[in-house]
Design an enzyme around this catalytic site. Structure first.
Site, PDB file in Angstrom:
ATOM      1  CG  ASN A 107      -1.855   1.268   1.343  1.00 13.26           C
ATOM      2  OD1 ASN A 107      -1.387   2.349   0.722  1.00 13.26           O
ATOM      3  ND2 ASN A 107      -3.110   1.099   1.831  1.00 13.26           N
ATOM      4  CD  GLU A 160      -4.639   4.241   0.940  1.00 12.70           C
ATOM      5  OE1 GLU A 160      -4.146   3.939   2.026  1.00 12.70           O
ATOM      6  OE2 GLU A 160      -5.395   5.246   1.020  1.00 12.70           O
ATOM      7  CG  ASP A 202      -4.476  -2.093   3.597  1.00 14.31           C
ATOM      8  OD1 ASP A 202      -5.040  -2.380   4.697  1.00 14.31           O
ATOM      9  OD2 ASP A 202      -4.405  -1.010   3.633  1.00 14.31           O
ATOM     10  CG  ASN A 214      -7.608  -1.415   6.159  1.00 11.53           C
ATOM     11  OD1 ASN A 214      -6.644  -0.999   6.738  1.00 11.53           O
ATOM     12  ND2 ASN A 214      -8.297  -0.869   4.990  1.00 11.53           N
ATOM     13  CG  ASP A 222      -0.371  -4.111   4.452  1.00 10.77           C
ATOM     14  OD1 ASP A 222      -0.941  -3.426   3.406  1.00 10.77           O
ATOM     15  OD2 ASP A 222      -0.142  -3.521   5.707  1.00 10.77           O
ATOM     16  CG  ASP A 239       0.002   4.895   5.892  1.00 10.14           C
ATOM     17  OD1 ASP A 239       0.081   4.582   4.776  1.00 10.14           O
ATOM     18  OD2 ASP A 239      -0.871   5.509   6.556  1.00 10.14           O
ATOM     19  CG  HIS A 240       0.273   0.406   4.401  1.00 15.50           C
ATOM     20  ND1 HIS A 240      -0.561  -0.510   4.892  1.00 15.50           N
ATOM     21  CD2 HIS A 240      -0.500   1.569   4.458  1.00 15.50           C
ATOM     22  CE1 HIS A 240      -1.646  -0.127   5.345  1.00 15.50           C
ATOM     23  NE2 HIS A 240      -1.832   1.300   4.857  1.00 15.50           N
TER      24      HIS A 240
END
Length: 257
Positions: free
Chosen positions: A7, A34, A145, A147, A216, A248-249
């Site tokens: 991501n 994303e 991802d 989540n 992930d 951020d991943h």
DNA sequence: ATGTCGGAATTATTCCGA
């Protein structure tokens, strides 16, 4: 063969960082999430220069997924049937002998937000698709991802996170339902007791404080599991590189024999 | 301190989503 999921949190903002990573790690097939851009605006030249072809399923501003491959690539599906209004979140392609799907699963925002039951419904549709399409002996990968932190071990909060968003029974039941379709969580299969994360909030120095989640994943069919030689989270690429801001991943990488 | 990012709408500032 090396495959990966990542991501990138906005491909326009991350392009130089992503190119640096591709050049360094040289994966054969990558699922990206994303993108935050429309298909017309995808920077194909930058990927072609590095030897990749890319199939995309993007939209304006948010979401968006793509598969980049150094192997022959043929797209099979864009979008999760019945869930198209929830954004561009799924793409499937044949990459070499792999049936490769990458997903950007809905966040849900909070357990009392209207998006939370929609998130569960999206997963129900994904489970139905996987159940309907899985074939004996197929080299199938479902990565992205999710989540969801499937177990307390996958959250910096441990079991204190239980019941919060990403940690609810409803989300964990959906993740388990994907595994019940015959898929294996390749990181967890390879590292049954490791506490490792793939995402850390930008806020509050979460990365340096170890406040992360493992959300992930690379899931694989039995044939993929049998060929899995190693699985690792590329944590080094959650850090700034050459002054460039990281996503951020972190990427998750699987080595296949 | 819910402390940072990326993107969009509007013009350097605010909002939204994550």
């Amino acid at each position: 063969m090396r495959i990966a999921t990542w991501n990138v949190n906005g491909l326009r903002a991350r392009l130089d960082f992503v190119r640096f990573w591709l050049d360094d790690r040289r994966p054969d097939v990558v699922g990206f999430q994303e993108l935050k851009l429309e298909d017309d605006g995808f920077p194909h030249e930058a990927f072609n220069e590095l030897g990749y072809r890319v199939e995309t399923y993007g939209q304006k501003s948010w979401n968006g997924v793509a598969i980049a491959s150094r192997l022959p690539l043929a797209v099979e599906r864009r979008g999760l049937p019945g869930q198209e209004e929830f954004g561009a979140r799924l793409i499937t392609a044949r990459a070499g002998d792999l049936l490769f799907t990458t997903v950007y699963c809905p966040n849900g925002k909070d357990v009392d937000h209207a998006d939370f039951p929609r998130k569960l419904g999206w997963f129900d549709a994904l489970v139905a698709l996987v159940a309907a399409e899985s074939r004996e002996g197929e080299l199938a990968v479902l990565c992205g991802d999710f989540n969801i932190a499937p177990q307390p071990l996958d959250s910096w909060l441990g079991d204190k996170g239980d019941g919060r968003i990403f940690h609810t029974d409803g989300e964990r039941q959906r993740f388990q339902a994907l595994l019940d379709c015959g898929l294996h969580d390749l990181y967890r299969a390879r590292h049954p007791d490791e506490r490792a994360f793939s995402w850390w909030d930008y806020r509050g120095g979460a990365f340096h404080r170890g406040h992360g989640l493992r959300i992930d994943m690379v899931l694989g069919s039995p044939a993929v599991l049998a060929r899995t030689a190693d699985v690792w989270i590329d944590r080094d690429y959650r850090k700034k590189k050459e002054g460039l801001t990281a996503s951020d991943h972190a990427p998750v990488i699987v080595e296949l024999e």
